[in-house]
Scaffold this motif. Structure first.
Motif, PDB file in Angstrom:
ATOM      1  N   SER A 164       0.965  -1.199   0.021  1.00 54.20           N
ATOM      2  CA  SER A 164      -0.071   0.040   0.052  1.00 54.20           C
ATOM      3  C   SER A 164       0.819   1.262  -0.200  1.00 54.20           C
ATOM      4  O   SER A 164       0.576   2.165  -0.630  1.00 54.20           O
ATOM      5  N   LEU A 165       1.997   1.262   0.932  1.00 52.80           N
ATOM      6  CA  LEU A 165       2.802   2.501   0.837  1.00 52.80           C
ATOM      7  C   LEU A 165       3.562   2.677  -0.367  1.00 52.80           C
ATOM      8  O   LEU A 165       3.649   3.801  -0.675  1.00 52.80           O
ATOM      9  N   SER A 166       4.176   1.385  -1.096  1.00 52.79           N
ATOM     10  CA  SER A 166       4.822   1.708  -2.189  1.00 52.79           C
ATOM     11  C   SER A 166       3.721   2.234  -3.349  1.00 52.79           C
ATOM     12  O   SER A 166       4.311   2.977  -4.152  1.00 52.79           O
ATOM     13  N   ALA A 179      13.560  11.401  -1.372  1.00 54.56           N
ATOM     14  CA  ALA A 179      13.389  10.535  -0.193  1.00 54.56           C
ATOM     15  C   ALA A 179      13.661   8.891  -0.427  1.00 54.56           C
ATOM     16  O   ALA A 179      14.021   8.490   0.628  1.00 54.56           O
ATOM     17  N   LEU A 180      13.372   8.378  -1.640  1.00 53.65           N
ATOM     18  CA  LEU A 180      13.804   6.998  -1.697  1.00 53.65           C
ATOM     19  C   LEU A 180      15.279   6.886  -1.628  1.00 53.65           C
ATOM     20  O   LEU A 180      15.777   5.809  -1.098  1.00 53.65           O
ATOM     21  N   ARG A 181      15.928   7.725  -2.290  1.00 48.04           N
ATOM     22  CA  ARG A 181      17.378   7.445  -2.456  1.00 48.04           C
ATOM     23  C   ARG A 181      17.933   7.667  -0.932  1.00 48.04           C
ATOM     24  O   ARG A 181      19.046   7.025  -0.659  1.00 48.04           O
ATOM     25  N   ALA A 182      17.569   8.720  -0.179  1.00 49.96           N
ATOM     26  CA  ALA A 182      17.850   8.616   1.224  1.00 49.96           C
ATOM     27  C   ALA A 182      17.627   7.442   2.192  1.00 49.96           C
ATOM     28  O   ALA A 182      18.471   7.028   2.797  1.00 49.96           O
ATOM     29  N   ALA A 183      16.594   6.784   1.750  1.00 48.85           N
ATOM     30  CA  ALA A 183      16.069   5.529   2.421  1.00 48.85           C
ATOM     31  C   ALA A 183      16.794   4.096   2.163  1.00 48.85           C
ATOM     32  O   ALA A 183      16.957   3.538   2.965  1.00 48.85           O
ATOM     33  N   MET A 184      17.600   4.479   0.875  1.00 49.27           N
ATOM     34  CA  MET A 184      18.389   3.194   0.322  1.00 49.27           C
ATOM     35  C   MET A 184      19.696   2.899   1.197  1.00 49.27           C
ATOM     36  O   MET A 184      20.151   2.160   1.090  1.00 49.27           O
ATOM     37  N   THR A 185      19.829   4.047   1.875  1.00 48.27           N
ATOM     38  CA  THR A 185      21.172   3.919   2.697  1.00 48.27           C
ATOM     39  C   THR A 185      20.654   3.950   4.395  1.00 48.27           C
ATOM     40  O   THR A 185      21.728   3.918   5.051  1.00 48.27           O
ATOM     41  N   HIS A 186      19.579   3.710   4.704  1.00 45.02           N
ATOM     42  CA  HIS A 186      19.202   3.579   6.130  1.00 45.02           C
ATOM     43  C   HIS A 186      19.583   2.321   6.604  1.00 45.02           C
ATOM     44  O   HIS A 186      19.948   1.494   6.155  1.00 45.02           O
ATOM     45  N   GLU A 199      11.445   1.766  -5.348  1.00 48.60           N
ATOM     46  CA  GLU A 199      12.221   2.571  -6.507  1.00 48.60           C
ATOM     47  C   GLU A 199      12.072   1.369  -7.862  1.00 48.60           C
ATOM     48  O   GLU A 199      11.903   1.996  -8.981  1.00 48.60           O
ATOM     49  N   ARG A 200      12.115   0.271  -7.656  1.00 53.91           N
ATOM     50  CA  ARG A 200      12.188  -0.901  -8.817  1.00 53.91           C
ATOM     51  C   ARG A 200      10.785  -0.710  -9.365  1.00 53.91           C
ATOM     52  O   ARG A 200      10.443  -0.923 -10.663  1.00 53.91           O
ATOM     53  N   LEU A 201       9.484  -0.698  -8.374  1.00 56.18           N
ATOM     54  CA  LEU A 201       8.297  -0.704  -8.905  1.00 56.18           C
ATOM     55  C   LEU A 201       7.821   0.513  -9.692  1.00 56.18           C
ATOM     56  O   LEU A 201       7.023   0.526 -10.730  1.00 56.18           O
ATOM     57  N   SER A 202       8.599   1.849  -9.378  1.00 61.89           N
ATOM     58  CA  SER A 202       8.465   2.957  -9.900  1.00 61.89           C
ATOM     59  C   SER A 202       8.823   3.051 -11.515  1.00 61.89           C
ATOM     60  O   SER A 202       8.188   3.463 -12.309  1.00 61.89           O
ATOM     61  N   ALA A 212       9.799  -7.360  -7.082  1.00 62.19           N
ATOM     62  CA  ALA A 212      10.648  -6.056  -6.476  1.00 62.19           C
ATOM     63  C   ALA A 212      11.215  -6.107  -5.209  1.00 62.19           C
ATOM     64  O   ALA A 212      12.487  -6.083  -4.674  1.00 62.19           O
ATOM     65  N   ILE A 213      10.218  -6.922  -4.290  1.00 53.20           N
ATOM     66  CA  ILE A 213      10.910  -6.923  -2.892  1.00 53.20           C
ATOM     67  C   ILE A 213      11.943  -8.094  -2.750  1.00 53.20           C
ATOM     68  O   ILE A 213      13.027  -7.851  -2.211  1.00 53.20           O
ATOM     69  N   GLU A 214      11.553  -9.223  -3.549  1.00 53.74           N
ATOM     70  CA  GLU A 214      12.508 -10.347  -3.411  1.00 53.74           C
ATOM     71  C   GLU A 214      14.015  -9.859  -3.930  1.00 53.74           C
ATOM     72  O   GLU A 214      15.003 -10.087  -3.463  1.00 53.74           O
ATOM     73  N   GLU A 215      13.848  -9.167  -5.309  1.00 55.80           N
ATOM     74  CA  GLU A 215      15.038  -8.635  -5.878  1.00 55.80           C
ATOM     75  C   GLU A 215      15.837  -7.644  -4.952  1.00 55.80           C
ATOM     76  O   GLU A 215      17.055  -7.336  -4.528  1.00 55.80           O
ATOM     77  N   ALA A 216      14.869  -6.650  -3.887  1.00 52.94           N
ATOM     78  CA  ALA A 216      15.428  -5.730  -3.068  1.00 52.94           C
ATOM     79  C   ALA A 216      16.255  -6.415  -1.996  1.00 52.94           C
ATOM     80  O   ALA A 216      17.255  -6.209  -1.545  1.00 52.94           O
ATOM     81  N   LYS A 217      15.642  -7.726  -1.517  1.00 53.49           N
ATOM     82  CA  LYS A 217      16.095  -8.569  -0.217  1.00 53.49           C
ATOM     83  C   LYS A 217      17.655  -8.872  -0.831  1.00 53.49           C
ATOM     84  O   LYS A 217      18.591  -9.079  -0.010  1.00 53.49           O
ATOM     85  N   ARG A 218      17.710  -9.393  -2.324  1.00 54.90           N
ATOM     86  CA  ARG A 218      19.062  -9.825  -2.862  1.00 54.90           C
ATOM     87  C   ARG A 218      20.148  -8.672  -2.529  1.00 54.90           C
ATOM     88  O   ARG A 218      21.225  -8.945  -2.157  1.00 54.90           O
TER      89      ARG A 218
END
Length: 229
Positions: A164-166, A179-186, A199-202, A212-218
């Protein structure tokens, strides 16, 4: 000479109003559904309070959906102020349904009522409803600020909440990039994963959130941030 007292009779309209409002409170959900349909088919100011109050307690999703539809059939001048009042309710369902209905009405005069407190509400359903309402109602000039607030919720909740948030962030288009780029280094890996997936979904909405979430986990597992070099 005493004045003749003429007995008052209840107009047919009042009788119909009472019958409809009683129907909204009936123990049978099918009766409540028909009552909401009838009220939406023949809307009137006398029904607004009853509809809003029923939204706050109605247990059946499909009846709540019909209650929302019935409210959208009434003039926004009547419904929007009443729904905004409901956003201050202590009952989570009341807040969530009011937000959902405001998003369906789409009257941007409700925008100031979509507060940071609602966007970060501890109840996931309220927060999700607030995110959806916000992206519908936000004025163009306030989209970057909204993106910043929504980004503070990255990593929150289970998969449905994250999706929902994405979706809300993606709906804001390019203003979400900083905001997304900053969160990528959280420091929190869940936040990084969610930011990367969003970001992938966008960039590729057809890929789907699960991919997208599985790719992000990797990416996170390999120590990456997801930022393109």
């Amino acid at each position: 000479m005493a004045e003749e007292v003429v007995p008052m009779t209840m107009p047919d309209q009042d009788t119909e109003t009472i019958r409809a409002i009683q129907g909204l409170e009936n123990g049978d959900p099918s009766v409540r559904l028909r009552a909401a349909l009838a009220v939406g088919t023949s809307p009137g100011p006398r029904f607004v309070d009853a509809l809003v109050e029923r939204c706050a307690v109605e247990p059946e999703f499909y009846v709540r959906d019909m209650l929302t539809w019935a409210l959208t059939r009434h003039a926004a001048a009547m419904t929007v102020p009443r729904l905004i009042d409901e956003l201050r309710s202590e009952r989570a369902q009341a807040r969530s349904q009011a937000l959902h209905t405001l998003s369906k009405i789409g009257d941007r005069r409700a925008w100031p009522a979509i507060t940071r407190a609602l966007l970060t509400d501890a109840d996931d359903e309220v927060a999700r409803s607030a995110w959806r309402a916000a992206v519908v109602l936000v004025p163009e000039g306030e989209r970057p600020e909204l993106a910043g607030v929504l980004a503070t919720q990255l990593g929150r909740g289970e998969r449905a909440t994250q999706l929902s948030l994405s979706r809300a962030l993606v709906a804001l288009d390019s203003v979400i990039t900083p905001a997304l780029r900053a969160a990528m280094t959280h420091p929190d890996p869940r936040v990084r994963q969610h930011a990367i997936a969003t970001e992938r979904l966008s960039r590729d909405p057809d890929a789907g959130f699960e991919f997208a979430i599985e790719e992000a986990k990797r990416v996170v597992a390999l120590g990456g941030s997801g930022k393109e070099e």
